[in-house]
Design an enzyme around this catalytic site. Structure first.
Site, short mmCIF file in Angstrom:
data_model
loop_
_atom_site.label_atom_id
_atom_site.label_comp_id
_atom_site.label_asym_id
_atom_site.label_seq_id
_atom_site.Cartn_x
_atom_site.Cartn_y
_atom_site.Cartn_z
N GLY A 28 0.82 -1.21 0.00
CA GLY A 28 0.00 0.00 0.00
C GLY A 28 0.84 1.26 0.00
N THR A 30 1.70 3.61 -2.72
CA THR A 30 1.69 4.59 -3.81
C THR A 30 1.42 6.01 -3.30
OG1 THR A 30 -0.66 4.16 -4.25
CG2 THR A 30 0.96 2.90 -5.52
N TYR A 168 -12.57 -0.57 12.56
CA TYR A 168 -11.19 -0.18 12.24
C TYR A 168 -10.29 -0.39 13.45
CZ TYR A 168 -7.21 2.91 11.28
OH TYR A 168 -5.95 3.43 11.11
#
Length: 278
Positions: A28, A30, A168
């Site tokens: 993850g 970018t 989360y």
């Protein structure tokens, strides 16, 4: 004996680590913390594999890394790591690494009573199982070499569970459990496993959101961001968002040779939000 001169790569914040000869995979990566971490590792001399789900985003990120670290080898893996197939494809393309940064993840507010099973499962597979699968794939090779670093990018929400993002917070707490357990499993092997806990961080997405709010209200981005932190994380001691570079600096240290006595730790880069001392 003639002393050996080591060339060190200096990061943006002035810290110096030599990661030459080491291969790092950052999932993850970018944008945001992942990209800042990949940049720090590349500048320090590591070979870096970045990851994202979109070809154009990966190409753009890889090109940006090559500009700041022209001597580093940069590769991109395009793939969805929320599935076992995606993780298997990454391991097939890159069978070994020295540094694994389990950064890929998602977040978003949703009331507990409006969060169905599929969202809980989505968060579990992306935020937790991606790191489990990749750690399982790479740790044995690190053990055989008697050196390696596995780092989970967790969150202060792992301990300070947000009432509007329980799904989360659960996934981030699970990362701490996996990280600590793996550190024990790898005890005495020369391989360390740690977690890093960022707080509110000024990623590109957050900055865009704050700029939109500033346009609506006529306030500055600094005013909006300070207000957000004080309203949502009033215990913050720095009373601001951290930068992605500040978080990446902690990751870079844990990934370095210099961090050899740090394992099984949950390292906080959350600006003092958490009230606990330990």
């Amino acid at each position: 004996m003639v002393p050996v001169k080591i060339t060190r790569f200096k990061g943006e914040a002035g810290m110096q680590f030599d990661l030459s000869g080491l291969k790092a995979i950052v999932t993850g990566s970018t944008a945001g913390i992942g990209f800042a971490t990949a940049r720090g590792l590349a500048v320090a001399g590591a070979e870096v594999v970045i990851n994202g789900r979109k070809q154009d985003a990966c190409e753009k990120a890889a090109a940006a890394l090559r500009k700041v670290a022209p001597k580093a080898k940069i590769e991109a893996f395009v793939g969805d790591l929320s599935t076992s197939e995606g993780c298997d494809a990454l391991v097939s393309a890159h069978p070994a690494c020295d540094i694994l940064v389990n950064n890929v993840g998602i977040f978003g507010p949703k009331d507990f009573f409006e969060t169905p099973d599929d969202i809980w499962e989505q968060y579990f597979h992306i935020n937790v199982m991606s790191g489990v699968r990749l750690s399982r794939a790479y740790l044995k090779g690190m053990e055989n070499k008697k050196w390696g670093r596995v780092i989970f990018i967790s969150s202060e929400s792992a301990q300070n569970i947000p009432q509007d993002m329980i799904h989360y917070g659960f996934s981030k707490t699970a990362q701490l459990a996996v990280s600590r357990g793996l550190a024990k499993r790898m005890a005495g092997t020369g391989v360390t496993v740690n977690s890093v806990l960022p707080g509110p961080t000024m990623s590109e997405g957050v900055k865009t959101m704050l700029e939109q709010e500033a346009e609506k209200t006529g306030k500055s981005v600094d005013e909006i961001s300070h207000g957000f932190v004080m309203q949502n994380r009033p215990s913050s001691l720095i009373q601001r968002f951290a930068t992605v570079e500040e978080v990446a600096n902690m990751v870079l240290y844990v990934a370095s040779r210099e961090s050899s006595a740090t394992s099984g730790a949950a390292l906080r880069v959350e600006g003092g939000i958490l009230e606990t001392i330990f």
